[in-house]
Design a protein around this motif. Structure first.
Motif, mmCIF file in Angstrom:
data_model
loop_
_atom_site.group_PDB
_atom_site.id
_atom_site.type_symbol
_atom_site.label_atom_id
_atom_site.label_comp_id
_atom_site.label_asym_id
_atom_site.label_seq_id
_atom_site.Cartn_x
_atom_site.Cartn_y
_atom_site.Cartn_z
ATOM 1 N N VAL A 56 -3.023 17.491 5.875
ATOM 2 C CA VAL A 56 -2.542 17.959 4.574
ATOM 3 C C VAL A 56 -3.662 17.868 3.540
ATOM 4 C CG1 VAL A 56 -0.937 17.484 2.696
ATOM 5 C CG2 VAL A 56 -0.154 17.342 5.035
ATOM 6 N N VAL A 86 0.696 4.102 -2.824
ATOM 7 C CA VAL A 86 0.197 5.448 -2.535
ATOM 8 C C VAL A 86 1.276 6.506 -2.742
ATOM 9 C CG1 VAL A 86 0.584 5.895 -0.083
ATOM 10 C CG2 VAL A 86 -1.593 6.429 -1.072
ATOM 11 N N GLU A 124 -7.055 15.943 -7.545
ATOM 12 C CA GLU A 124 -6.659 14.549 -7.386
ATOM 13 C C GLU A 124 -5.646 14.405 -6.258
ATOM 14 O OE1 GLU A 124 -5.593 12.824 -11.212
ATOM 15 O OE2 GLU A 124 -4.775 11.113 -10.072
ATOM 16 N N TYR A 125 -4.880 15.492 -6.038
ATOM 17 C CA TYR A 125 -3.765 15.443 -5.098
ATOM 18 C C TYR A 125 -4.231 15.247 -3.663
ATOM 19 C CZ TYR A 125 0.907 17.016 -3.510
ATOM 20 O OH TYR A 125 2.156 17.127 -2.975
ATOM 21 N N ILE A 153 -5.376 11.640 -2.302
ATOM 22 C CA ILE A 153 -4.321 10.632 -2.140
ATOM 23 C C ILE A 153 -3.837 10.612 -0.703
ATOM 24 C CG2 ILE A 153 -2.017 9.945 -2.838
ATOM 25 C CD1 ILE A 153 -2.477 11.161 -5.490
ATOM 26 N N HIS A 154 -3.746 11.809 -0.119
ATOM 27 C CA HIS A 154 -3.258 11.868 1.258
ATOM 28 C C HIS A 154 -4.234 11.195 2.205
ATOM 29 C CE1 HIS A 154 -0.834 14.950 -0.685
ATOM 30 N NE2 HIS A 154 0.032 14.809 0.301
ATOM 31 N N GLU A 197 -5.584 19.033 -11.313
ATOM 32 C CA GLU A 197 -4.579 18.165 -10.712
ATOM 33 C C GLU A 197 -4.691 18.208 -9.188
ATOM 34 O OE1 GLU A 197 -3.075 16.135 -12.400
ATOM 35 O OE2 GLU A 197 -2.988 16.950 -14.423
ATOM 36 N N MET A 198 -4.903 19.406 -8.648
ATOM 37 C CA MET A 198 -4.978 19.532 -7.190
ATOM 38 C C MET A 198 -6.144 18.722 -6.650
ATOM 39 S SD MET A 198 -2.695 21.332 -5.674
ATOM 40 C CE MET A 198 -3.058 22.444 -4.332
ATOM 41 N N VAL A 258 1.249 12.624 -9.143
ATOM 42 C CA VAL A 258 0.342 13.779 -9.201
ATOM 43 C C VAL A 258 1.079 15.053 -8.802
ATOM 44 C CG1 VAL A 258 -1.788 14.776 -8.327
ATOM 45 C CG2 VAL A 258 -1.642 12.335 -8.723
ATOM 46 N N ASP A 296 0.358 6.427 13.219
ATOM 47 C CA ASP A 296 0.947 7.619 13.814
ATOM 48 C C ASP A 296 0.757 8.880 12.989
ATOM 49 O OD1 ASP A 296 3.929 7.285 15.811
ATOM 50 O OD2 ASP A 296 1.896 6.513 16.089
ATOM 51 N N ILE A 297 1.012 8.750 11.697
ATOM 52 C CA ILE A 297 1.007 9.976 10.901
ATOM 53 C C ILE A 297 -0.329 10.204 10.210
ATOM 54 C CG2 ILE A 297 3.488 10.023 10.563
ATOM 55 C CD1 ILE A 297 3.112 8.819 7.872
ATOM 56 N N GLU A 350 0.822 -1.204 0.000
ATOM 57 C CA GLU A 350 0.000 0.000 0.000
ATOM 58 C C GLU A 350 0.859 1.257 0.000
ATOM 59 O OE1 GLU A 350 -3.762 -1.896 2.429
ATOM 60 O OE2 GLU A 350 -2.587 -0.280 3.348
ATOM 61 N N SER A 355 -1.616 13.777 10.557
ATOM 62 C CA SER A 355 -0.893 14.757 9.746
ATOM 63 C C SER A 355 -1.327 14.668 8.305
ATOM 64 C CB SER A 355 0.608 14.514 9.819
ATOM 65 O OG SER A 355 1.000 14.279 11.134
ATOM 66 N N LEU A 356 -1.452 13.426 7.810
ATOM 67 C CA LEU A 356 -1.826 13.263 6.414
ATOM 68 C C LEU A 356 -3.214 13.823 6.153
ATOM 69 C CD1 LEU A 356 -0.371 9.734 5.739
ATOM 70 C CD2 LEU A 356 0.281 11.851 4.621
ATOM 71 N N LEU A 381 -6.204 8.760 1.393
ATOM 72 C CA LEU A 381 -6.049 7.332 1.157
ATOM 73 C C LEU A 381 -4.873 6.781 1.944
ATOM 74 C CD1 LEU A 381 -7.159 4.997 -0.559
ATOM 75 C CD2 LEU A 381 -5.441 5.524 -2.255
ATOM 76 N N TRP A 382 -3.780 7.534 1.892
ATOM 77 C CA TRP A 382 -2.577 7.099 2.589
ATOM 78 C C TRP A 382 -2.832 7.020 4.091
ATOM 79 C CZ3 TRP A 382 2.724 10.062 2.115
ATOM 80 C CH2 TRP A 382 3.716 9.334 2.778
ATOM 81 N N SER A 428 -3.675 3.776 5.742
ATOM 82 C CA SER A 428 -2.734 2.699 6.047
ATOM 83 C C SER A 428 -1.830 3.023 7.224
ATOM 84 C CB SER A 428 -1.821 2.384 4.858
ATOM 85 O OG SER A 428 -2.396 2.727 3.659
ATOM 86 N N GLU A 429 -1.903 4.270 7.706
ATOM 87 C CA GLU A 429 -0.967 4.669 8.754
ATOM 88 C C GLU A 429 -1.673 4.814 10.085
ATOM 89 O OE1 GLU A 429 2.263 5.116 8.479
ATOM 90 O OE2 GLU A 429 2.460 4.894 6.307
#
Lengths: 402, 367
Positions: free
Chosen positions: B250, A185, B228-229, B232-233, B225-226, A192, B242-243, A181, B246-247, B235-236, B239-240
């Protein structure tokens, strides 16, 4: 972390140089060499600076070092190297390996790699690593003499194990998913981000055209002339500011890239575990089969269908002596097998323990680094906005004087 | 000012009334004295057997005496606006008549009846009428008054009157003839300057228009583009541990940036782009006005030449010449006055529009 190398020694990759030379197949090629400088850190001695040692290495030697470390310490998440070829480029960045910006970013990446290895409690003690930093000649031969290439697991074997393993440690399976993952990601994000950078570049640069036209227009105006002219100047400043902004962003991208490559290192550790586990399972299976065989021979019962059983039925039983001999052999094998199984089990457990310890260390490092990277990204954005505010406040003043 | 009063006597469609004379040439903008307020809104589509067209509601509120009532509401279509413009040009060949939005927009293949197109056109028509209302001379034009007040059938019957096709053709023939004669010999210094200015200005304003459109386009792509940007954060962060916060932080900031960018783009399209476009059209109009002035002068010059050759019918000619000279003088004065006015307006507009753009950008960055 007390006696890790990084504390005792200053390591920098300070320069990069283009070289030409003959390669293994005697063809001339151009490559870049990097200067590694090391200096022992003295404790509190004033005015006493230890001498700086330095030697040149090229990227392929770094690769060799990393391969050696991966094979020799399979339970460690080995820090990754910066990319071999420029990836995730947007139109202003060049994909050329010889491009000075790329070389510069790679230099920083290589320095980062060395520092990470030197701060790792286990890796920093490796002799080959130490000689990489300090011994100019003969290092390659030294590495090859360790015969590490032979210890490397074949890709095919690893793939096979991944599919067939029945009982891997759950944590490793989760870790593998996580690293998949993470990789997907981060690479999506980088792609992007490159596109966003491209567009942002376009917006800023077109404003530069304003500067030119304003200045031309101001030539025919009387009252508006001064205002237009100075506003045009600010447009030029605005358009030029994007270059620095995006260069800084590249560093952020590089930090993310490091963790993109770390994902691969994580997977390598998982693969090793799967391999060991599979090996263990195979050995256990083998042992069980042999024990069963032994039992069958001893009691004369055929529990499961076997070709041997059939043939003996067809062609007659073996003699008691033959059977005895077989049982003896099997008993020996079983004893050996049990020994092996025990040591494999131990190995496996040790591996899991030390690997997991390193993984925990890695997780902490990752969380810390990524948090810092995100913070610095936010700071960058704020600074970009502050610059924008300044430029447009100035422009506004010029416009209102028109 | 005697020269100004002469203009009055030569404009056929100008009502000569004492009150209008005092209101004649107000160069300073005095918004408190505005007595004519016009809005253009509520586009509606009409479908007949032959065609489909859009009408706009034109609402007028006024305190002027010459208007029978203080409020009017009529519906007009684009053709009607075209008619009004051509009548104004006829009556005041050397005044700067404001531009109308174009008939079609070639590039971008905008549908004739798309919402964006209609809205842009509506705004431009609104601007057109208001600029006429603000013009010290044009605001008292009779056709303008009829445009604002007459019912649909009254307007069509009024349209059918007037000089008609033949006289308009005559004008065109004269125009062609004078341009064949090849330019004007004694174009006064002032107008040479103005001509040069307009040529350069026209170039520059066209380039500015293109630049502004290009910026708009680049911003739109950036926005895409933004969009889509940010996700992603998010989505990330799934999986996390601790962070994750923060993601997510953002991601939400990026979303805010997207909204700010949208506002910035809206500012551009509502303010800067239409004005730049209007002045592109204006520069074309200016060229036209200058040409017409040249024509009038050309007529005068040729008559003067003719006089020089035919000593006999001197008296007749000199009367004609006298008239023409006056005409030229008026035209020149009208143009000069109008020109100054236009320039002031333009400066004002440019100033406010660019200031606005700067403010927009400021707001964007502050957000």
């Amino acid at each position: 972390m007390e006696d890790c190398l990084a504390k005792k020694m200053e390591i920098t990759v300070s320069e990069a140089e283009k070289r030409t030379g003959r390669n293994a197949v005697n063809i001339q090629e151009t490559y870049t060499a990097y200067l590694i400088e090391t200096r022992a850190v003295e404790s509190q001695s004033e005015g006493q600076c230890a001498p700086v040692d330095s030697l040149w290495r090229r990227y392929s030697e770094f690769e060799l070092l990393r391969n050696y470390l991966s094979v020799t310490y399979p339970h460690i998440v080995v820090p990754p190297l910066p990319e071999k070829r420029a990836d995730f480029v947007w139109h202003k960045l060049s994909a050329d390996n010889m491009d000075p910006d790329f070389v510069e970013r790679r230099r920083i990446g290589l320095e980062n790699f060395l520092l990470r290895v030197a701060s790792h409690p286990v890796l920093c003690q490796d002799k080959i690593f130490y000689s990489f930093l300090t011994q100019e000649g003969g290092w390659k031969e030294m590495v090859n003499e360790t015969g590490f290439q032979l210890k490397a697991d074949s890709r095919l074997k690893a793939l096979n194990a991944t599919f067939r393993v029945k009982n891997p440690d759950k944590r490793f399976t989760e870790l593998k998913h996580y690293s998949d993952e993470l990789q997907s990601v981060i690479s999506h994000l980088l792609r992007v981000r490159a596109r966003v950078a491209d567009r942002l570049y376009g917006v800023y640069k077109v404003h530069g055209n304003y500067g030119r036209v304003f200045s031309e227009w101001s030539a025919i105006e009387k009252e508006m002339g001064d205002g237009l002219q100075s506003a045009g100047h600010h447009m030029d400043v605005y358009a030029a500011s994007i270059d620095d902004i995006l260069e800084e962003e590249e560093h952020y991208a590089d930090q993310l890239k490091e963790y993109l490559f770390y994902a691969e290192a994580l997977r390598a550790v998982c693969r090793k575990h799967e391999l060991m586990q599979y090996d263990l399972e195979m050995a256990a299976q083998d042992l069980t089969a042999k024990k069963q065989q032994c039992e069958e021979l001893a009691t004369g019962t055929v529990r499961t269908f076997s070709l041997k059983g059939m043939t003996s039925k067809l062609f007659g039983q073996e003699t008691p002596e033959q059977r005895e001999a077989k049982i003896k052999v099997l008993e020996e094998q079983i004893q050996e097998g049990e020994q092996q199984l025990k040591s494999k089990n131990l190995e496996g457990r040790d591996f899991v323990k030390s690997a997991w310890a390193d993984i925990e260390r890695f997780k902490e490092q990752k969380n810390h680094d990524l948090k810092e990277a995100l913070i610095s990204y936010a700071v960058m954005q704020i600074s970009m906005c502050k610059k924008g505010i300044q430029v447009w406040t100035n422009a506004k003043e010029c416009f209102s004087k028109m | 000012d005697t020269s100004l009063a002469e203009v009055n006597s030569f404009s056929p469609s100008m009502p000569i009334s004492p009150s209008s004379m005092t209101n004649q040439y107000k160069f300073e903008d005095e918004p408190e004295l505005r007595d004519l307020f016009i809005t253009v809104d509520d586009p509606e589509s009409h479908i007949t057997a032959i065609e489909t067209f859009i009408t706009y509601r034109v609402v007028t509120k006024t305190s002027r005496g010459e208007f029978d009532s203080s409020e009017y509401e009529v519906r007009r279509r684009y053709q009607d606006f075209l008619w009004l413009k051509s009548k104004l040009e006829e009556a005041h060949p050397t005044l700067i008549i404001p531009p109308l939005p174009e008939k079609f927009v070639m590039k971008g293949m905008v549908e004739r009846f798309s919402d964006d197109f209609i809205e842009t056109r509506r705004k431009a028509l609104h601007k057109f009428l208001n600029r006429i209302a603000d013009h010290p001379t044009l605001t008292f034009n009779e056709d303008f008054k009829i445009f604002l007040t007459a019912q649909a059938w009254e307007l069509s019957s009024h349209k059918k009157q007037g000089p008609g096709l033949l006289s308009r053709m005559g004008q065109t023939v004269r125009a062609v003839a004078s341009s064949v004669r090849g330019g004007v010999k004694n174009r006064p210094e002032v107008f040479i300057e103005i001509n040069d200015y307009v040529e350069t200005f026209s170039q520059k304003i066209n380039v500015l228009d293109k630049i502004a459109h290009r910026i708009y386009k680049e911003e739109r792509e950036y926005l895409n583009e933004m969009k889509e940007y940010g996700p992603i954060h998010t989505l990330w962060s799934a999986s996390e541990e601790d962070i994750a916060d923060s993601l997510k932080g953002v991601a939400s900031c990026i979303d805010k940036c997207c909204k700010a960018t949208e506002k910035r783009m809206a500012g551009l399209s509502e303010n800067l782009l239409p004005i730049l476009h209007e002045y592109v059209l204006y520069s074309e109009i200016l060229m036209g006005v200058l040409k017409r002035r040249d024509q009038i002068q050309g007529e005068l010059d040729s008559k003067v030449d003719a006089l020089a050759n035919k000593k006999t019918e001197k008296d007749l000619f000199s009367e004609e010449i006298g008239k023409l000279e006056d005409k030229v003088e008026c035209a020149n004065n009208a143009l000069k006055a109008d020109w100054d006015r236009w320039k002031q307006n333009m400066q004002c507009d440019m100033r406010s529009t660019f200031t606005n753009m700067a403010e927009n950008n400021l707001r964007y960055y502050e957000e």
